[in-house]
Design an enzyme around this catalytic site. Sequence first.
Site, PDB file in Angstrom:
ATOM      1  N   ASP A 126       0.871  -1.173   0.000  1.00 30.46           N
ATOM      2  CA  ASP A 126       0.000   0.000   0.000  1.00 30.46           C
ATOM      3  C   ASP A 126       0.914   1.231   0.000  1.00 30.46           C
ATOM      4  OD1 ASP A 126      -2.291   1.580   0.403  1.00 30.46           O
ATOM      5  OD2 ASP A 126      -1.936   1.622   2.558  1.00 30.46           O
ATOM      6  N   GLU A 178      -4.174  19.865   0.409  1.00 29.35           N
ATOM      7  CA  GLU A 178      -4.878  21.144   0.578  1.00 29.35           C
ATOM      8  C   GLU A 178      -4.658  21.693   1.976  1.00 29.35           C
ATOM      9  OE1 GLU A 178      -9.031  20.678  -0.645  1.00 29.35           O
ATOM     10  OE2 GLU A 178      -8.389  21.688  -2.465  1.00 29.35           O
ATOM     11  N   GLY A 193      -5.149   3.541  -3.326  1.00 28.61           N
ATOM     12  CA  GLY A 193      -6.432   4.146  -3.692  1.00 28.61           C
ATOM     13  C   GLY A 193      -6.272   5.601  -4.083  1.00 28.61           C
TER      14      GLY A 193
END
Length: 1138
Positions: free
Chosen positions: A455, A582, A758
């Site tokens: 991952d 962000e 993901g």
Amino acid sequence: MADSIPLNPLRKNSRRIPYYNSARLSRYSLEDEPSNLDEMPLMMSEEGFENDESDYQTLPRARVSHRQRGLGWFLLGGWKVLCGSCCDCLARVCRRRKELKARTVWLGCPEKCEEKYPKNGIKNQKYNIFTFVPGVLYQQFKFFLNLYFLVVACSQFVPSLKIGYLYTYWAPLGFVLTVTMVREAVDEMRRYRRDKEMNSQLYSKLTVRGKIPVKSSDIQVGDMIIVEKNQRIPADMIFLRTSEKNGSCFIRTDQLDGETDWKLKVAVCCTQRLPAVGDLFSISAYVYAQKPQLDIHSFEGNFTREDAEPQIHESLSIENTLWASTVVASGTVIGVVIYTGKETRSVLNTSSAKNKVGLLDLELNRLTKALFLAQVVLSVVMVAVQGFVGPWFRNLFRFVVLFSYIIPISLRVNLDMGKSAYGWMIMKDENIPGTVVRTSTIPEELGRLVYLLTDKTGTLTQNEMVFKRLHLGTVSYGTDTMDEIQSHIAQSYAQLPSQPSQPSNGSTSGTTPARKTQSSGPKVRKSVRSRIHEAVKAIALCHNVTPVYESHAAGNGETESAEADQDFSDDNRAYQASSPDEVELVRWTQSVGLTLVNRDLASLQLRTPSGQIISFHILQIFPFTSESKRMGIIVREESTGDITFYMKGADVAMASIVQYNDWLEEECGNMAREGLRTLVVAKKSLSEEQYQDFENRYSQAKLSLHDRGLKVAAVVESLEREMELLCLTGVEDQLQADVRPTLELLRNAGIKIWMLTGDKLETATCIAKSSHLVSRTQDIHVFKPISSRGEAHLELNAFRRKHDCALVISGDSLEVCLRYYEHEFVELACQCPAVVCCRCSPTQKAQIVTLLKQHTANRTCAIGDGGNDVSMIQAADCGIGIEGKEGKQASLAADFSITQFKHIGRLLMVHGRNSYKRSAALGQFVMHRGMIISTMQAVFSSVFYFASVPLYQGFLMVGYATMYTMFPVFSLVLDQDVKPEMALLYPELYKDLTKGRSLSFKTFLIWVLISIYQGGILMYGALVLFESEFVHVVAISFTALIITELLMVALTIRTWHWLMVVAEFFSLGCYLASLAFLNEYFGIGRVSLGAFLDLSFITTWPFLWKVSAITLVSCLPLYIIKYLKRKFSPPSYSKLSS
């Protein structure tokens, strides 16, 4: 050649088309252009393209299997396949799954549900009270080795077949089964306790009579559940109400999708607007929900209130859902349950745990079958030489039982104890603290791995962003020059008349002149200060970040300005957004002086370095999508009324939107090479008329029923033209400690690394570069987005022409490739030095692991740290979980749990390597121990007219397998060929293990030959040298046998440990003691019942020198051969250790 192979155009098949988004299909017309497909055939055979589309999924495999079937196929293993498919079919019929359906759920009325839905309990147990014993026995006796012992042990109840005492057969078998059952029972108990803890968590359920407590496992579809802050959501719900004033809340989804950032969820407007919580029962409303699905990123449903005039209908999407296993991060929420238990998204995306069996166990199982064959052949030869006289069938079976020591039961006992010892060593290793072995049956797998699937978020990276670079075209600022930006910002706002942070009309006069100078158009070249000011302001405004104040007490009756004063203390402000990039950008603007202090759905406020508050109205937001790769916001500044459209996004998306420049592409490339995540920021000033025109067109597009997405995108694109390029930002996602050297180590060890994440494609590519998963010299082939077979064909051909380049592919494209070209795609991907799959769902991750196992037959290892990695970890041959920020779900489901990614290097190179090599040596030595005594029995029987009489009595046989030789043989688990430091320094040593040379038919054959040689020498030697004292043949041959075995252990050991020396002398001492005290067992079976061992005979000189002579002849040649082999053909490890 390419032109000679016709590729037929696709036949449009109405059954298949709805699978795709029709909007995406319309963009491509390749399917109708066979000429494009003709360019280069992917599969070099015509038949592949002449099948109907419905056959595409099975093309490569089906052609192979048709060719193979026949009588030969059936005999060689086809019968297994047929039996297996019949059993699967029966199992499917027995436990036919209930079809999942869409549903209508009435608020707070579970009794109105049309169907019975599954219970909401979590169940991770493998067995229940009735299936435990049969289940464990089945798992044990499905191995040939154990089944064989069961049959042999049962045969001893038949008087005519009885060879020795019952305990010699049943005691070892009973011991093995008891140990296994106790171990399984302990594991099962732990699982039961964990499940019980989760199922008995209490929640508040809303009823007409008020709140009542309810257990998680008792929640039903239709219940209205209250979930407090930091509480786990127990079932899939629709979000009805929240205590937050703005009607939204944040949830943490790290256990569902692996991303640590918080997600914003919005309550249903109709229920959020109700005056009080109790009013939820005064309305008549229901939710229509689609049938349960795997996809965690989408949902379609409707909310309907019937008792209103007219009826209120609200469409529900993913932002109105609260999936099970997520955690509420802000406020208190009320939701209505729509899916429970097995139908929740988190359970649908989790595969059930399987019993993992190591490759070494399977190899040993194959060898025991070969030994059984040899045993039967030997028995048949014995009976044949007798001439098949008398009850020969009974004699045959007696011989089979007599030679049953060829396959020793102690093999399983030794190996299981060895596995436990390796697990203990791993957990006690101070260099990898906190490591836990959860599956003790497969430590050898760590030494055989070829593919490592990892991952990204939280495994390779810390998921902590750091702002590194701001580039304005002519000037670039790094971490060491941020103070310059700070002073520029302070000066640009200091020019405005400084005022205290009170009403916004006070700041109007101040901000107006500044705006005028900035928007004076491109004719005047702007100063660096004004450009920095514009860039920082754009970064502070263009985002989806919300400031959260922990200590803020809502509803305390204070005025807004007083509340603002209390709120804006920097200490208790935290920023939340769905992307950590962000948050870091907004934190950075705060560090240089421009702070985001407040935000709701319609406005946001910034604080300047001098303390003024500047307010902006949010007119429109265009969120980030993986297709557009950019996000935009239109704001109106309250003080001046100026409307500005800000946009930021990936360089590939923004390059065509911004005005012409000559630096963007080059600088993006430079930052990407440093492993930074880049964002391009741009703006466009709009007049009131321009904005009104845009808003009208945008509203119309959003109301259209057909092609809504395309129409909305077209309207937004009309704004995205000739935008003013403000700056380029570079943010670094910090890697875990020592990720680069660890990946380097694994690559040198011959392990291929695939990253399955993901996350977005750009992010994944950046991390692949910065972690050196892809080396600087390697090219990266980014697989284009594809949606049809034709596109997949062309893209795979383009990829085939590339050599030694890493592959980056998205989950959607991967799915299309696997549907049509599974075999070809896996074959090409396996040749890549590294593969990165982005936008992968948990199920896709597990699919990729399964594919690699099927197509390559190599051992796979999956490593992850979030709940979304559990399926992948369970599907792999060896699963490793990291205890990280994302909780313990992955580490609890894994076979091995570590605390940091860098520990995997030592776990594989040292412990994996040692476990495999030790188990291989131990397994073969135990087999040798059984074969040598069976050879002696064969020689003895052949000398005594092929009588099926045992050479040694039962007690001696048990002693031989336990007290006399067990400790030295078992001490092989302490053996090591090189020191741990050397194994880490030369990871190339690990490469040899993947070929499985430590335990193969070749090494096994060598041990068989050694056993036959030694067994023959020991028995014939005893018979030849002791013709005069024949009654003592048992004592003499057995003594020589024990000494030979102890010397053979010494021959096999590569590095001595003090415990090995103790074990050798202890065993010898035990044997000598038993010679003295158990002398009645040393007679020859039933032939000489009165021939007890004479103690005075042992101490005579002839006995000693003759035993020594036999032992010397049996062992000395092997020592000489070993010495010569090490001198003239030394193994790789001995070159290093010398």
